[in-house]
Design a protein around this motif. Structure first.
Motif, PDB file in Angstrom:
ATOM      1  N   SER A  13       0.810  -1.224   0.000  1.00 58.20           N
ATOM      2  CA  SER A  13       0.000   0.000   0.000  1.00 58.20           C
ATOM      3  C   SER A  13       0.841   1.270   0.000  1.00 58.20           C
ATOM      4  O   SER A  13       0.296   2.377  -0.071  1.00 58.20           O
ATOM      5  CB  SER A  13      -0.935   0.023   1.215  1.00 58.20           C
ATOM      6  N   THR A  14       2.163   1.156   0.055  1.00 60.62           N
ATOM      7  CA  THR A  14       3.018   2.337   0.172  1.00 60.62           C
ATOM      8  C   THR A  14       3.383   2.917  -1.194  1.00 60.62           C
ATOM      9  O   THR A  14       3.457   2.200  -2.191  1.00 60.62           O
ATOM     10  CB  THR A  14       4.322   1.997   0.913  1.00 60.62           C
ATOM     11  N   PRO A  15       3.652   4.223  -1.253  1.00 60.48           N
ATOM     12  CA  PRO A  15       4.127   4.839  -2.502  1.00 60.48           C
ATOM     13  C   PRO A  15       5.424   4.216  -3.002  1.00 60.48           C
ATOM     14  O   PRO A  15       5.631   4.092  -4.217  1.00 60.48           O
ATOM     15  CB  PRO A  15       4.326   6.310  -2.125  1.00 60.48           C
ATOM     16  N   ALA A  16       6.304   3.820  -2.088  1.00 62.34           N
ATOM     17  CA  ALA A  16       7.571   3.210  -2.497  1.00 62.34           C
ATOM     18  C   ALA A  16       7.333   1.923  -3.267  1.00 62.34           C
ATOM     19  O   ALA A  16       8.007   1.643  -4.259  1.00 62.34           O
ATOM     20  CB  ALA A  16       8.438   2.946  -1.265  1.00 62.34           C
ATOM     21  N   PHE A  17       6.377   1.126  -2.809  1.00 57.53           N
ATOM     22  CA  PHE A  17       6.052  -0.112  -3.526  1.00 57.53           C
ATOM     23  C   PHE A  17       5.488   0.217  -4.904  1.00 57.53           C
ATOM     24  O   PHE A  17       5.861  -0.402  -5.900  1.00 57.53           O
ATOM     25  CB  PHE A  17       5.043  -0.942  -2.737  1.00 57.53           C
ATOM     26  N   ALA A  18       4.607   1.197  -4.980  1.00 54.06           N
ATOM     27  CA  ALA A  18       3.972   1.548  -6.252  1.00 54.06           C
ATOM     28  C   ALA A  18       4.986   2.024  -7.282  1.00 54.06           C
ATOM     29  O   ALA A  18       4.801   1.825  -8.485  1.00 54.06           O
ATOM     30  CB  ALA A  18       2.907   2.621  -6.021  1.00 54.06           C
ATOM     31  N   GLU A  19       6.065   2.661  -6.829  1.00 57.47           N
ATOM     32  CA  GLU A  19       7.071   3.171  -7.754  1.00 57.47           C
ATOM     33  C   GLU A  19       7.872   2.054  -8.406  1.00 57.47           C
ATOM     34  O   GLU A  19       8.328   2.204  -9.535  1.00 57.47           O
ATOM     35  CB  GLU A  19       8.013   4.137  -7.030  1.00 57.47           C
ATOM     36  N   ASN A  20       8.059   0.945  -7.720  1.00 58.45           N
ATOM     37  CA  ASN A  20       8.865  -0.148  -8.283  1.00 58.45           C
ATOM     38  C   ASN A  20       8.370  -1.491  -7.756  1.00 58.45           C
ATOM     39  O   ASN A  20       9.051  -2.164  -6.987  1.00 58.45           O
ATOM     40  CB  ASN A  20      10.340   0.049  -7.928  1.00 58.45           C
ATOM     41  N   PRO A  21       7.170  -1.909  -8.165  1.00 61.16           N
ATOM     42  CA  PRO A  21       6.622  -3.150  -7.619  1.00 61.16           C
ATOM     43  C   PRO A  21       7.451  -4.383  -7.951  1.00 61.16           C
ATOM     44  O   PRO A  21       7.550  -5.297  -7.133  1.00 61.16           O
ATOM     45  CB  PRO A  21       5.218  -3.228  -8.243  1.00 61.16           C
ATOM     46  N   ALA A  22       8.063  -4.423  -9.128  1.00 60.34           N
ATOM     47  CA  ALA A  22       8.810  -5.620  -9.525  1.00 60.34           C
ATOM     48  C   ALA A  22       9.952  -5.911  -8.559  1.00 60.34           C
ATOM     49  O   ALA A  22      10.191  -7.069  -8.191  1.00 60.34           O
ATOM     50  CB  ALA A  22       9.342  -5.470 -10.947  1.00 60.34           C
TER      51      ALA A  22
END
Length: 401
Positions: A13-22
């Motif tokens: 759910s974090t922006p950091a995850f959304a920026e680089n999910p792979a």
């Protein structure tokens, strides 16, 4: 296991995850392939075998997206009538006979149109014409995120003058997410209202004059018992625009971004002249529809985690398709040597995407057109668009020639 998941700091759910999910998915596959995600109140599975097992399991039911809209209507008397009507037409909201019938309608309509390669190629080349003329364009907004929209409108014989009224709907896939503001829900309602205004006039005309068009075929596929076949036809077409365009655009945008960006491909790209051979691997690598969620009807075990009946399980096709245990050491690359098919990009089991075959051919036609185009060069940073379930790019500036 919950403690391990939190300790490694991977929260979807974090922006950091959304920026680089792979990259985060790679960490999860390695350290915690079955993780608890508190923000979703669900288990997340990231390895291919686990994800495929869930998607093909007859004991698990799909978690639909209709309930939040109905709760807002019933509790707060905010009736987003058009949105509820169109979401109700999405087959994946249902199981059993209702789900099967919804799929059959769409499958019957597109079966004879799925091999219209000349239409797919013409749409791709038309979109590239501007870049050839101007020497560059925004690949995401002007090509990837318009490709299937133009194809569907061509097949449906939607007038050019009406397409600007329909296009905003095709970029609203993020409105299928559970947490939306009232303003965002109203944006979807407004886009659907405009679509219904346009299509309510066109469908009866096309049924009479152009029985081979996509809209006429959708109308023909509706059962005689359907009380309003024109409205049901528009519902199905709007679902295609709302879900399909961004899903395919996300794959195309992320794939070409990877091929052009040395920071991503580490110098191991594929020459543009060879892109026509990459359709399957671009689809595998860029699986844009994520977080396919199921509910268990009985106890299930994954690794050392025992999940009781009623548990929610999120699966990640994007993570599964990068699993080296399934796709080999080059799973994180797009390359000519990968011949593993599209993986789980279109789902699996009874909820597999009915537009899979057409989408494959659209991607192949687009890549053939790009392979013949002057050289593309990335000239700025890409930016991701809104949306976590269907991931797309908002901007991707390129030069040509």
């Amino acid at each position: 296991m919950n403690d391990v998941a939190r300790a490694i700091g991977v929260d979807t759910s974090t922006p950091a995850f959304a920026e680089n999910p792979a990259a985060h998915y790679a960490e999860l596959r390695s350290k915690c392939p079955v993780s608890w995600q508190p923000s979703a109140n669900a288990w997340l599975l990231t390895r291919y075998d686990d994800v495929a097992r869930v998607l093909r399991d007859p004991d698990m039911s799909h978690v639909g997206i209709l309930d939040p809209w109905l709760r807002i209507r019933d509790r707060h008397r905010l009736d987003f009538k058009n949105a509820i009507q169109v979401i109700s037409a999405m087959p994946f909201n249902y199981e059993g006979a209702q789900h099967a019938e919804g799929r059959r309608r769409v499958a019957r309509a597109i079966a004879t149109l799925a091999d219209r390669d000349e239409v797919f190629s013409a749409a791709a080349r038309r979109l590239l014409a501007r870049a050839r003329r101007d020497g560059g364009f925004d690949f995401a907004e002007d090509f990837a995120n318009r490709l299937l929209f133009e194809v569907l409108c061509d097949l449906a014989e939607v007038a050019e003058a009406d397409r600007p009224l329909l296009y905003p709907l095709s970029r609203l896939s993020w409105t299928i997410e559970a947490t939306l503001s009232i303003r965002d829900r109203q944006a979807m309602e407004d886009a659907l209202f405009r679509a219904f205004e346009v299509l309510t006039l066109q469908v009866p005309v096309l049924v009479r004059k152009s029985p081979g068009s996509l809209l006429a075929r959708l109308h023909e596929a509706m059962p005689e018992s359907e009380p309003d076949r024109v409205s049901a036809t528009i519902d199905s077409f709007c679902v295609m625009l709302l879900m399909g365009n961004d899903a395919l655009g996300g794959v195309m945008g992320s794939g070409i971004s990877w091929l052009l960006d040395a920071e991503q491909n580490k110098g191991r790209t594929v020459p543009q002249a060879e892109w026509g051979r990459l359709g399957g691997d671009i689809l595998r690598h860029g699986a844009s529809v994520d977080y396919l969620t199921r509910s268990t009807s009985r106890e299930k075990t994954f690794g050392d985690i025992v999940m009781p009946a009623g548990s929610r399980i999120m699966t990640s096709p994007l993570s599964a398709n990068r699993d080296t245990a399934k796709f080999g050491p080059d799973a994180d690359r797009i390359c000519l040597a990968n011949h593993h098919g599209v993986g789980l990009t279109f789902g699996a089991g009874r909820h597999v995407c009915v537009g899979m075959q057409m989408s494959k051919r659209v991607i192949n036609a687009a890549l053939d057109a790009l392979a013949e185009a002057p050289e593309l060069r990335l000239v700025g940073r890409t930016q991701r668009a809104k949306g976590e379930i269907i991931r797309t790019l908002a901007t991707m500036p390129v030069e040509m020639g």
